[in-house]
Write a protein that holds these residues in place. Structure first.
Motif, PDB file in Angstrom:
ATOM      1  N   VAL A 248       0.851  -1.187   0.000  1.00 30.26           N
ATOM      2  CA  VAL A 248       0.000   0.000   0.000  1.00 30.26           C
ATOM      3  C   VAL A 248       0.887   1.238   0.000  1.00 30.26           C
ATOM      4  O   VAL A 248       1.754   1.384   0.874  1.00 30.26           O
ATOM      5  CB  VAL A 248      -0.935  -0.001   1.233  1.00 30.26           C
ATOM      6  N   MET A 249       0.679   2.118  -0.950  1.00 29.25           N
ATOM      7  CA  MET A 249       1.526   3.298  -1.112  1.00 29.25           C
ATOM      8  C   MET A 249       0.927   4.486  -0.365  1.00 29.25           C
ATOM      9  O   MET A 249      -0.262   4.771  -0.501  1.00 29.25           O
ATOM     10  CB  MET A 249       1.702   3.640  -2.592  1.00 29.25           C
ATOM     11  N   LYS A 250       1.766   5.170   0.414  1.00 26.71           N
ATOM     12  CA  LYS A 250       1.300   6.271   1.248  1.00 26.71           C
ATOM     13  C   LYS A 250       1.996   7.570   0.867  1.00 26.71           C
ATOM     14  O   LYS A 250       3.026   7.577   0.187  1.00 26.71           O
ATOM     15  CB  LYS A 250       1.560   5.965   2.714  1.00 26.71           C
ATOM     16  N   GLU A 251       1.427   8.688   1.344  1.00 28.63           N
ATOM     17  CA  GLU A 251       2.044   9.996   1.136  1.00 28.63           C
ATOM     18  C   GLU A 251       1.769  10.869   2.353  1.00 28.63           C
ATOM     19  O   GLU A 251       0.628  10.925   2.841  1.00 28.63           O
ATOM     20  CB  GLU A 251       1.484  10.664  -0.119  1.00 28.63           C
ATOM     21  N   GLY A 350      -1.122  -3.165   8.365  1.00 28.22           N
ATOM     22  CA  GLY A 350      -1.741  -3.343   7.066  1.00 28.22           C
ATOM     23  C   GLY A 350      -3.230  -3.095   7.138  1.00 28.22           C
ATOM     24  O   GLY A 350      -3.748  -2.558   8.123  1.00 28.22           O
ATOM     25  N   PHE A 351      -3.929  -3.498   6.088  1.00 28.28           N
ATOM     26  CA  PHE A 351      -5.382  -3.344   6.019  1.00 28.28           C
ATOM     27  C   PHE A 351      -6.012  -4.727   5.942  1.00 28.28           C
ATOM     28  O   PHE A 351      -5.600  -5.571   5.136  1.00 28.28           O
ATOM     29  CB  PHE A 351      -5.772  -2.497   4.812  1.00 28.28           C
ATOM     30  N   PHE A 352      -7.038  -4.930   6.791  1.00 30.03           N
ATOM     31  CA  PHE A 352      -7.604  -6.259   6.969  1.00 30.03           C
ATOM     32  C   PHE A 352      -9.122  -6.209   6.864  1.00 30.03           C
ATOM     33  O   PHE A 352      -9.731  -5.144   6.938  1.00 30.03           O
ATOM     34  CB  PHE A 352      -7.188  -6.822   8.335  1.00 30.03           C
ATOM     35  N   LYS A 353      -9.712  -7.388   6.733  1.00 28.55           N
ATOM     36  CA  LYS A 353     -11.168  -7.481   6.722  1.00 28.55           C
ATOM     37  C   LYS A 353     -11.733  -7.104   8.086  1.00 28.55           C
ATOM     38  O   LYS A 353     -11.090  -7.332   9.113  1.00 28.55           O
ATOM     39  CB  LYS A 353     -11.619  -8.899   6.337  1.00 28.55           C
ATOM     40  N   LEU A 377      -2.466  -6.861   2.318  1.00 27.29           N
ATOM     41  CA  LEU A 377      -2.266  -5.433   2.083  1.00 27.29           C
ATOM     42  C   LEU A 377      -1.443  -4.855   3.220  1.00 27.29           C
ATOM     43  O   LEU A 377      -1.950  -4.622   4.321  1.00 27.29           O
ATOM     44  CB  LEU A 377      -3.610  -4.724   1.977  1.00 27.29           C
ATOM     45  N   SER A 378      -0.165  -4.634   2.994  1.00 34.17           N
ATOM     46  CA  SER A 378       0.732  -4.142   4.040  1.00 34.17           C
ATOM     47  C   SER A 378       1.186  -2.729   3.716  1.00 34.17           C
ATOM     48  O   SER A 378       1.258  -2.323   2.554  1.00 34.17           O
ATOM     49  CB  SER A 378       1.953  -5.055   4.183  1.00 34.17           C
ATOM     50  N   ILE A 379       1.491  -1.988   4.751  1.00 31.14           N
ATOM     51  CA  ILE A 379       1.946  -0.613   4.583  1.00 31.14           C
ATOM     52  C   ILE A 379       3.209  -0.428   5.414  1.00 31.14           C
ATOM     53  O   ILE A 379       3.243  -0.806   6.596  1.00 31.14           O
ATOM     54  CB  ILE A 379       0.843   0.389   4.976  1.00 31.14           C
ATOM     55  N   ASP A 380       4.257   0.118   4.799  1.00 30.68           N
ATOM     56  CA  ASP A 380       5.563   0.212   5.434  1.00 30.68           C
ATOM     57  C   ASP A 380       5.714   1.553   6.138  1.00 30.68           C
ATOM     58  O   ASP A 380       5.779   2.595   5.494  1.00 30.68           O
ATOM     59  CB  ASP A 380       6.652   0.034   4.375  1.00 30.68           C
ATOM     60  N   PHE A 381       5.769   1.529   7.487  1.00 25.86           N
ATOM     61  CA  PHE A 381       5.955   2.745   8.265  1.00 25.86           C
ATOM     62  C   PHE A 381       7.345   2.834   8.882  1.00 25.86           C
ATOM     63  O   PHE A 381       7.606   3.745   9.662  1.00 25.86           O
ATOM     64  CB  PHE A 381       4.912   2.823   9.392  1.00 25.86           C
ATOM     65  N   THR A 382       8.225   1.894   8.557  1.00 21.53           N
ATOM     66  CA  THR A 382       9.571   1.972   9.115  1.00 21.53           C
ATOM     67  C   THR A 382      10.315   3.131   8.478  1.00 21.53           C
ATOM     68  O   THR A 382      10.138   3.448   7.303  1.00 21.53           O
ATOM     69  CB  THR A 382      10.340   0.667   8.863  1.00 21.53           C
ATOM     70  N   TYR A 401       9.972 -11.147   7.134  1.00 23.88           N
ATOM     71  CA  TYR A 401       8.895 -10.931   6.178  1.00 23.88           C
ATOM     72  C   TYR A 401       9.372 -10.016   5.064  1.00 23.88           C
ATOM     73  O   TYR A 401      10.249  -9.158   5.273  1.00 23.88           O
ATOM     74  CB  TYR A 401       7.677 -10.286   6.853  1.00 23.88           C
ATOM     75  N   ASP A 402       8.803 -10.199   3.870  1.00 26.53           N
ATOM     76  CA  ASP A 402       9.097  -9.238   2.817  1.00 26.53           C
ATOM     77  C   ASP A 402       8.196  -8.019   2.997  1.00 26.53           C
ATOM     78  O   ASP A 402       7.378  -7.970   3.924  1.00 26.53           O
ATOM     79  CB  ASP A 402       8.946  -9.867   1.426  1.00 26.53           C
ATOM     80  N   LEU A 403       8.348  -7.031   2.152  1.00 25.65           N
ATOM     81  CA  LEU A 403       7.607  -5.787   2.328  1.00 25.65           C
ATOM     82  C   LEU A 403       6.130  -5.918   1.993  1.00 25.65           C
ATOM     83  O   LEU A 403       5.368  -4.963   2.169  1.00 25.65           O
ATOM     84  CB  LEU A 403       8.243  -4.670   1.475  1.00 25.65           C
ATOM     85  N   SER A 404       5.702  -7.085   1.509  1.00 22.37           N
ATOM     86  CA  SER A 404       4.283  -7.342   1.281  1.00 22.37           C
ATOM     87  C   SER A 404       3.652  -8.110   2.428  1.00 22.37           C
ATOM     88  O   SER A 404       2.477  -8.462   2.373  1.00 22.37           O
ATOM     89  CB  SER A 404       4.082  -8.126  -0.038  1.00 22.37           C
TER      90      SER A 404
END
Length: 427
Positions: A248-251, A350-353, A377-382, A401-404
């Protein structure tokens, strides 16, 4: 030191000061004087005059001659109890209790919040055969209680439920009261529960819902007004896209001291799990619709209402009962919605059901309608990368874990991984 002084300033603003009172347009919280943990919040927009005057009151003739006013008032009360809720919020974390009181002069205010307002709720028409009755500009009259002997002062708040173009339908002055934790209206301003403390709001608190993750805490937020990040609220993110592998791409759209545009659902990054350390400072007037002032791409969506009162029953003047549907919520759709959380196994954000049926008020979700993949759906905050000169030893038994968000087993290839909750570069 400067940061500590800023934190102290907004903390003072979030509580009722010695001289707290209403003084023109601005953000306030209405706290009941009898039940001092209870605050007014706008929760719905269901009031309907056709139901109140016709179905409940029996029409204008019965309204005047056969006690229809009592039944109409009872029905109006049911509606108002749906639209306005008393909620406990001593910690100042519920944005629904933050009301913008817009002055119309002469102690009259429109109370605005959650994409609606008192005037919007109470505006409507009754389709009379001779002339439709118009209800409009029904402001809340806020009056300081004289000789109350307390500081901060006490106030009463009332509305006049009356058609603006006729006196045929006049339900009289009705004072706001807290009836044992439920919003109510009364013809009398004498009881203690008809008195209110009015607290100016310079800031309110944010309680994170996800974390800790790499020393930070997160929550997802959606309010109808613009707000500045203060205290230990460090960043606000929007979501700009979802990669095929589930990333998941953030800004970042605001950092501490910056402002999030009105009506924009965001992820907030906080430096503390304690709500009192994290503040938002409201600014401008709230929006009266579901639009956003943010002009960039944002896949986050939100809801202001989560009212699940179901079917409300009321007595009718002409006998029997009547009903109306008091529900007003966004139903959860497992095909298009995901909520912010932390993976139980991976420990990644991440984002979950969602397990519920309705989306929570003032929270937001990720719209995945444009995503056709099946990956988590994972989001990288590191924020930092630790470089490893050699592969992680097998006897360390790390969680990798990988970035996904997928668990990595066996020999690691060169690249960036999450190792025991930290982002690391394997060289």
């Amino acid at each position: 030191m400067i940061k500590k002084l800023l934190l102290l300033a907004v903390l003072i603003g979030c509580t009722a000061g010695a001289m707290a009172q209403i003084s023109g347009s601005g953000y306030y919280r209405f706290k009941n004087a009898d039940r001092t943990s209870d605050y007014i919040s706008l929760a719905n927009d269901k009031l309907n005059y056709t139901t109140v005057l016709s179905t409940a009151g029996g029409g204008l003739t019965r309204l005047a001659l056969f006690g229809g006013t009592t039944q109409a008032l009872a029905c109006a009360t049911k509606y108002l109890q749906t639209d306005i809720k008393m909620v406990e919020d001593e910690d100042c974390i519920n944005p629904a209790t933050v009301v913008y009181a817009k002055s119309a002069g002469n102690n009259q205010y429109d109370l605005i919040g959650q994409s609606t307002s008192l005037i919007e709720i109470t505006t409507g028409e009754y389709p009379s055969q001779n002339m439709p009755l118009t209800f409009e500009n029904i402001y809340c009259t806020v009056t300081k209680v004289s000789n109350s002997g307390v500081n901060p002062p006490l106030y009463t708040a009332r509305v006049r439920l009356k058609a603006s173009n006729s006196s045929a339908a006049d339900l009289g002055n009705r004072y706001f009261v807290d009836n044992n934790g439920q919003f109510d209206i009364s013809s009398s301003d004498s009881p203690a529960n008809a008195k209110w403390y009015i607290e100016p709001v310079s800031a309110f608190n944010v309680k994170p819902t996800v974390g800790p993750y790499c020393g930070k805490y997160y929550t997802i937020y959606y309010v109808p007004f613009a707000f500045k990040l203060a205290g230990q609220v460090e960043k606000a993110y929007v979501i700009t896209g979802i990669e095929a592998d589930g990333r998941v791409m953030k800004e970042v759209i605001a950092e501490t001291g910056g402002t999030v545009p009105a009506g924009t659902p965001v992820i907030l990054e906080c430096g503390s799990a304690n709500a009192a350390d994290n503040q938002l400072i409201p600014s401008g007037e709230p929006k009266l619709d579901n639009s956003s002032d943010y002009t960039g791409t944002n896949l986050l969506k939100g809801a202001y209402f989560c009212n699940q009162d179901g079917t409300i029953t009321f007595d009718r003047n002409v006998g029997g009962t009547g009903t109306f549907n008091a529900n007003n919520f966004t139903a959860y759709n497992a095909n298009t919605m995901r909520v912010l959380g932390m993976g139980k196994t991976s420990g990644l954000i991440g984002f979950f059901k969602n397990s519920g049926t309705a989306m929570k008020s003032n929270r937001a979700w990720l719209d995945i309608s444009s995503y056709s993949g099946a990956n988590a759906l994972s989001i990288d905050f590191t924020t930092g990368i630790t470089e490893l000169e050699k592969p992680v030893a097998e006897d360390d038994n790390p969680a990798i874990y990988d970035l996904s968000g997928r668990r990595v087993e066996g020999q690691l290839q060169k690249g960036i991984y999450i190792v025991n909750g930290k982002k690391m570069l394997i060289k």
